[in-house]
Write a protein that holds these residues in place. Structure first.
Motif, PDB file in Angstrom:
ATOM      1  N   LEU A 150       1.124  -1.179  -0.053  1.00 34.06           N
ATOM      2  CA  LEU A 150       0.077   0.521  -0.235  1.00 34.06           C
ATOM      3  C   LEU A 150       1.099   1.421   0.258  1.00 34.06           C
ATOM      4  CD1 LEU A 150      -3.148  -0.828   2.168  1.00 34.06           C
ATOM      5  CD2 LEU A 150      -3.091  -1.018   0.286  1.00 34.06           C
ATOM      6  N   ILE A 151       2.126   1.338  -0.407  1.00 33.66           N
ATOM      7  CA  ILE A 151       2.948   2.094  -0.349  1.00 33.66           C
ATOM      8  C   ILE A 151       2.191   3.160  -1.482  1.00 33.66           C
ATOM      9  CG2 ILE A 151       5.203   3.568  -1.548  1.00 33.66           C
ATOM     10  CD1 ILE A 151       6.389   0.616  -1.040  1.00 33.66           C
ATOM     11  N   GLY A 152       2.105   4.747  -1.265  1.00 30.32           N
ATOM     12  CA  GLY A 152       1.481   5.994  -1.453  1.00 30.32           C
ATOM     13  C   GLY A 152       0.472   5.747  -1.610  1.00 30.32           C
ATOM     14  N   HIS A 153      -0.813   5.183  -0.576  1.00 31.41           N
ATOM     15  CA  HIS A 153      -1.925   5.035  -0.498  1.00 31.41           C
ATOM     16  C   HIS A 153      -2.521   5.342   1.099  1.00 31.41           C
ATOM     17  CE1 HIS A 153      -3.297   4.315  -4.956  1.00 31.41           C
ATOM     18  NE2 HIS A 153      -2.060   2.629  -4.042  1.00 31.41           N
ATOM     19  N   PRO A 154      -1.799   5.884   1.712  1.00 26.78           N
ATOM     20  CA  PRO A 154      -1.984   6.452   3.259  1.00 26.78           C
ATOM     21  C   PRO A 154      -3.470   5.703   3.790  1.00 26.78           C
ATOM     22  CG  PRO A 154      -1.241   8.145   2.329  1.00 26.78           C
ATOM     23  CD  PRO A 154      -1.512   6.833   1.769  1.00 26.78           C
ATOM     24  N   ALA A 155      -4.262   6.881   2.826  1.00 25.33           N
ATOM     25  CA  ALA A 155      -5.606   5.923   3.582  1.00 25.33           C
ATOM     26  C   ALA A 155      -6.323   4.955   3.807  1.00 25.33           C
ATOM     27  CB  ALA A 155      -6.560   6.823   2.737  1.00 25.33           C
ATOM     28  N   ALA A 156      -5.760   3.917   2.330  1.00 25.52           N
ATOM     29  CA  ALA A 156      -5.848   2.486   2.947  1.00 25.52           C
ATOM     30  C   ALA A 156      -5.221   1.816   3.624  1.00 25.52           C
ATOM     31  CB  ALA A 156      -5.830   1.803   0.990  1.00 25.52           C
ATOM     32  N   LEU A 157      -4.462   2.571   4.062  1.00 26.75           N
ATOM     33  CA  LEU A 157      -3.521   1.581   4.965  1.00 26.75           C
ATOM     34  C   LEU A 157      -3.136   2.290   6.387  1.00 26.75           C
ATOM     35  CD1 LEU A 157      -0.243  -0.241   5.618  1.00 26.75           C
ATOM     36  CD2 LEU A 157       0.273   1.851   6.223  1.00 26.75           C
ATOM     37  N   VAL A 158      -4.389   2.822   6.841  1.00 22.17           N
ATOM     38  CA  VAL A 158      -4.880   2.981   7.763  1.00 22.17           C
ATOM     39  C   VAL A 158      -6.748   2.520   8.195  1.00 22.17           C
ATOM     40  CG1 VAL A 158      -6.666   5.090   9.570  1.00 22.17           C
ATOM     41  CG2 VAL A 158      -3.779   5.956   7.924  1.00 22.17           C
ATOM     42  N   ARG A 159      -7.217   2.615   6.879  1.00 25.02           N
ATOM     43  CA  ARG A 159      -8.703   1.521   7.127  1.00 25.02           C
ATOM     44  C   ARG A 159      -7.790   0.642   8.024  1.00 25.02           C
ATOM     45  NH1 ARG A 159     -10.036   5.737   3.023  1.00 25.02           N
ATOM     46  NH2 ARG A 159      -9.478   3.667   1.268  1.00 25.02           N
ATOM     47  N   PHE A 160      -6.509  -0.312   6.617  1.00 27.00           N
ATOM     48  CA  PHE A 160      -6.815  -1.618   7.111  1.00 27.00           C
ATOM     49  C   PHE A 160      -7.001  -1.845   8.547  1.00 27.00           C
ATOM     50  CE2 PHE A 160      -5.006  -5.529   5.809  1.00 27.00           C
ATOM     51  CZ  PHE A 160      -5.202  -5.704   5.266  1.00 27.00           C
ATOM     52  N   HIS A 161      -5.688  -0.794   9.036  1.00 26.20           N
ATOM     53  CA  HIS A 161      -5.173  -1.203  10.085  1.00 26.20           C
ATOM     54  C   HIS A 161      -6.505  -1.191  11.175  1.00 26.20           C
ATOM     55  CE1 HIS A 161      -0.839  -0.895   9.371  1.00 26.20           C
ATOM     56  NE2 HIS A 161      -0.393  -1.090  10.754  1.00 26.20           N
ATOM     57  N   ALA A 162      -7.341  -1.042  11.187  1.00 31.00           N
ATOM     58  CA  ALA A 162      -8.783  -0.516  11.493  1.00 31.00           C
ATOM     59  C   ALA A 162      -9.103  -1.832  11.987  1.00 31.00           C
ATOM     60  CB  ALA A 162      -9.881  -0.254  10.735  1.00 31.00           C
ATOM     61  N   LEU A 163      -9.033  -2.994  11.097  1.00 36.25           N
ATOM     62  CA  LEU A 163      -8.855  -4.568  11.031  1.00 36.25           C
ATOM     63  C   LEU A 163      -8.915  -5.314  12.436  1.00 36.25           C
ATOM     64  CD1 LEU A 163      -8.387  -5.713   7.688  1.00 36.25           C
ATOM     65  CD2 LEU A 163     -10.611  -5.954   8.721  1.00 36.25           C
ATOM     66  N   PHE A 164      -7.418  -4.595  12.789  1.00 37.41           N
ATOM     67  CA  PHE A 164      -7.135  -5.468  14.245  1.00 37.41           C
ATOM     68  C   PHE A 164      -7.950  -4.386  15.540  1.00 37.41           C
ATOM     69  CE2 PHE A 164      -4.756  -3.359  18.468  1.00 37.41           C
ATOM     70  CZ  PHE A 164      -4.030  -4.617  18.339  1.00 37.41           C
ATOM     71  N   ASN A 165      -8.953  -3.250  15.063  1.00 32.64           N
ATOM     72  CA  ASN A 165      -9.478  -2.979  16.448  1.00 32.64           C
ATOM     73  C   ASN A 165     -10.351  -3.623  15.710  1.00 32.64           C
ATOM     74  OD1 ASN A 165      -7.990  -0.299  15.210  1.00 32.64           O
ATOM     75  ND2 ASN A 165      -7.727  -0.330  16.904  1.00 32.64           N
ATOM     76  N   CYS A 166     -11.474  -3.885  15.181  1.00 35.66           N
ATOM     77  CA  CYS A 166     -12.248  -4.893  15.149  1.00 35.66           C
ATOM     78  C   CYS A 166     -11.716  -6.260  15.878  1.00 35.66           C
ATOM     79  CB  CYS A 166     -11.961  -4.909  13.682  1.00 35.66           C
ATOM     80  SG  CYS A 166     -13.503  -3.638  12.990  1.00 35.66           S
ATOM     81  N   GLY A 167     -10.626  -6.591  15.549  1.00 37.17           N
ATOM     82  CA  GLY A 167     -10.487  -7.542  15.990  1.00 37.17           C
ATOM     83  C   GLY A 167     -10.677  -7.582  17.995  1.00 37.17           C
ATOM     84  N   ALA A 168     -10.046  -6.514  18.249  1.00 37.96           N
ATOM     85  CA  ALA A 168      -9.139  -6.511  19.561  1.00 37.96           C
ATOM     86  C   ALA A 168     -10.822  -6.149  20.644  1.00 37.96           C
ATOM     87  CB  ALA A 168      -8.817  -5.113  19.787  1.00 37.96           C
ATOM     88  N   LEU A 169     -11.770  -5.010  20.083  1.00 41.82           N
ATOM     89  CA  LEU A 169     -13.178  -5.280  20.513  1.00 41.82           C
ATOM     90  C   LEU A 169     -13.809  -6.580  20.205  1.00 41.82           C
ATOM     91  CD1 LEU A 169     -16.014  -4.697  18.264  1.00 41.82           C
ATOM     92  CD2 LEU A 169     -14.823  -2.781  17.676  1.00 41.82           C
ATOM     93  N   CYS A 170     -14.027  -7.475  19.522  1.00 41.31           N
ATOM     94  CA  CYS A 170     -14.488  -8.705  19.289  1.00 41.31           C
ATOM     95  C   CYS A 170     -13.840  -9.359  20.813  1.00 41.31           C
ATOM     96  CB  CYS A 170     -14.672  -9.201  18.331  1.00 41.31           C
ATOM     97  SG  CYS A 170     -15.177  -8.507  16.511  1.00 41.31           S
ATOM     98  N   GLY A 171     -12.324  -9.561  20.726  1.00 44.75           N
ATOM     99  CA  GLY A 171     -11.870 -10.307  21.715  1.00 44.75           C
ATOM    100  C   GLY A 171     -11.985 -10.036  22.599  1.00 44.75           C
ATOM    101  N   ALA A 172     -12.513  -8.354  23.316  1.00 43.56           N
ATOM    102  CA  ALA A 172     -12.619  -8.106  24.735  1.00 43.56           C
ATOM    103  C   ALA A 172     -14.006  -8.190  24.979  1.00 43.56           C
ATOM    104  CB  ALA A 172     -12.460  -6.310  24.617  1.00 43.56           C
ATOM    105  N   ALA A 173     -15.331  -7.960  23.650  1.00 37.77           N
ATOM    106  CA  ALA A 173     -16.174  -8.749  24.244  1.00 37.77           C
ATOM    107  C   ALA A 173     -17.057  -9.632  24.653  1.00 37.77           C
ATOM    108  CB  ALA A 173     -17.090  -7.821  23.241  1.00 37.77           C
ATOM    109  N   LEU A 174     -16.601 -11.052  23.776  1.00 38.77           N
ATOM    110  CA  LEU A 174     -16.170 -12.177  23.974  1.00 38.77           C
ATOM    111  C   LEU A 174     -16.364 -12.333  25.173  1.00 38.77           C
ATOM    112  CD1 LEU A 174     -16.714 -14.860  22.982  1.00 38.77           C
ATOM    113  CD2 LEU A 174     -14.571 -15.635  21.969  1.00 38.77           C
TER     114      LEU A 174
END
Length: 381
Positions: free
Chosen positions: A113-137
């Motif tokens: 994703l070189i040259g696509h910082p917005a896509a890289l930021v959105r991609f890292h949101a997947l980590f947060n989605c996993g974290a909130l699922c892990g915390a909720a579970l």
């Protein structure tokens, strides 16, 4: 890569909620917890730097599935450890394997994703989605009376499946290749290479930023459960809200954040995170403190993806640079964990959180003084 980011988030989300129960299982106080995290993450940080160079030779995708296989087995060992010393050893090994996963997945995604910082930021949101699922579970299971020891084997099963998937598709993915400039840069000392790329100051700022981000995950939730006597559902719920804010910030706001420079994003993130953690440390009301925790998590969520995006643009050797920055992030955790733990144990948990507040505002101040270098227009990646 999507599955890996989410799976890695599952572990850290469950850790944030279950660390209170782990402390009571093994009779670990705040100072001992800080020291344990420091040792585990220090070893993981050192291994990340080594694994980055290995990834240059064997490929990030191959390193990823090997690390996932090892990590899944070690998670089972960690959850089954009957004694404190065995838990400590298993946690160190889990962090080493996790550091390798972190290096491999960030190197792969940052390069593609070189040259696509917005896509890289959105991609890292997947980590947060996993974290909130892990915390909720984890929160729901603990509230229902299920032992924390049953959570990580489930995460291990998911990691094993993702590892098999990565192995099966390795041949279908073109390996990360370095350009001629990067190949020439291989022989340079890593610190001199980062200095030439204009990344050395950013490396120091990033390490400081990760003191805050790592601290929010562990000490923020622990403060709510240990010192404000909130139940597991409110503690987990506050963390879930924080990770939801982080996921929304990275996901929905990715396009806007992608237009921000790394410097401006670090200033904004540092101020929001510092203000949120300060609020949590000062108020006696658990609901308001939970709002502060959510703000702290949301502000800190800006640090990692935008810094990695900047590294992928400026570095002459992307995989190695990402590995070095990953190691610096772990060093930030190492520096913060024992300090916050000791301050919490000696002067009270409020003062421990205020150490994180100082680190967050320090990121904003250091970023304000830092001047970004423009990337070389002829760089090939």
């Amino acid at each position: 890569m999507v599955a890996t980011f989410a799976t890695f988030g599952l572990f850290w989300g469950s850790w944030a909620v279950m660390v209170y129960n782990i402390q009571h299982t093994f009779d670990i106080n705040d100072a001992q917890l800080g020291l344990l995290l420091a040792v585990a993450i220090a070893v993981a940080g050192a291994s990340s730097a080594v694994m980055a160079h290995l990834a240059d030779r064997v490929g990030a995708r191959r390193l990823l599935w090997i690390a996932l296989f090892a990590w899944s087995g070690l998670l089972v060992l960690l959850s089954a450890a009957p004694e404190k010393w065995l838990f400590v050893v298993a946690l160190i090994l889990v962090e080493i394997a996790g550091g390798s996963i972190d290096t491999a997945m960030n190197a792969e995604v940052s390069h593609r994703l070189i040259g696509h910082p917005a896509a890289l930021v959105r991609f890292h949101a997947l980590f947060n989605c996993g974290a909130l699922c892990g915390a909720a579970l984890a929160g729901v299971l603990l509230h229902a009376g299920v032992s924390w020891r049953w959570v990580w084997p489930g995460v291990a099963a998911v990691a094993l499946a993702v590892g098999v998937w990565a192995l099966a598709t390795e041949a279908d993915v073109p390996p990360v290749r370095v350009g001629p400039d990067a190949e020439h840069a291989r022989t340079a000392h890593p610190i001199r290479r980062l200095q030439r790329d204009g990344l050395l100051v950013l490396l120091v700022v990033f390490a400081l930023a990760e003191i805050t981000e790592g601290g929010v995950d562990t000490w923020g939730v622990l403060f709510l459960r240990n010192h404000l006597a909130t139940g597991v559902l409110l503690g987990a719920g506050a963390y879930v809200v924080g990770q939801s804010v982080a996921a929304t910030t990275r996901g929905a706001g990715g396009a806007l954040l992608g237009r921000l420079s790394a410097r401006h994003a670090l200033i904004v993130g540092g101020c929001v995170a510092g203000g949120g953690i300060l609020l949590e440390s000062l108020v006696p009301w658990s609901v308001v403190a939970a709002v502060g925790l959510a703000l702290g998590a949301g502000g800190a969520s800006l640090f990692w993806p935008l810094v990695m995006s900047r590294v992928s643009v400026l570095a002459t050797q992307v995989v190695s640079a990402v590995g070095t920055f990953t190691a610096a992030g772990y060093i930030g955790w190492v520096a913060g964990a024992p300090v916050v733990g000791w301050v919490s144990q000696t002067y009270g948990a409020q003062r421990g959180l205020q150490v994180l507040t100082l680190a967050a505002f320090g990121v904003a101040l250091a970023s304000l003084l830092w001047r970004e270098r423009r990337p070389d227009a002829s760089r090939t990646g």
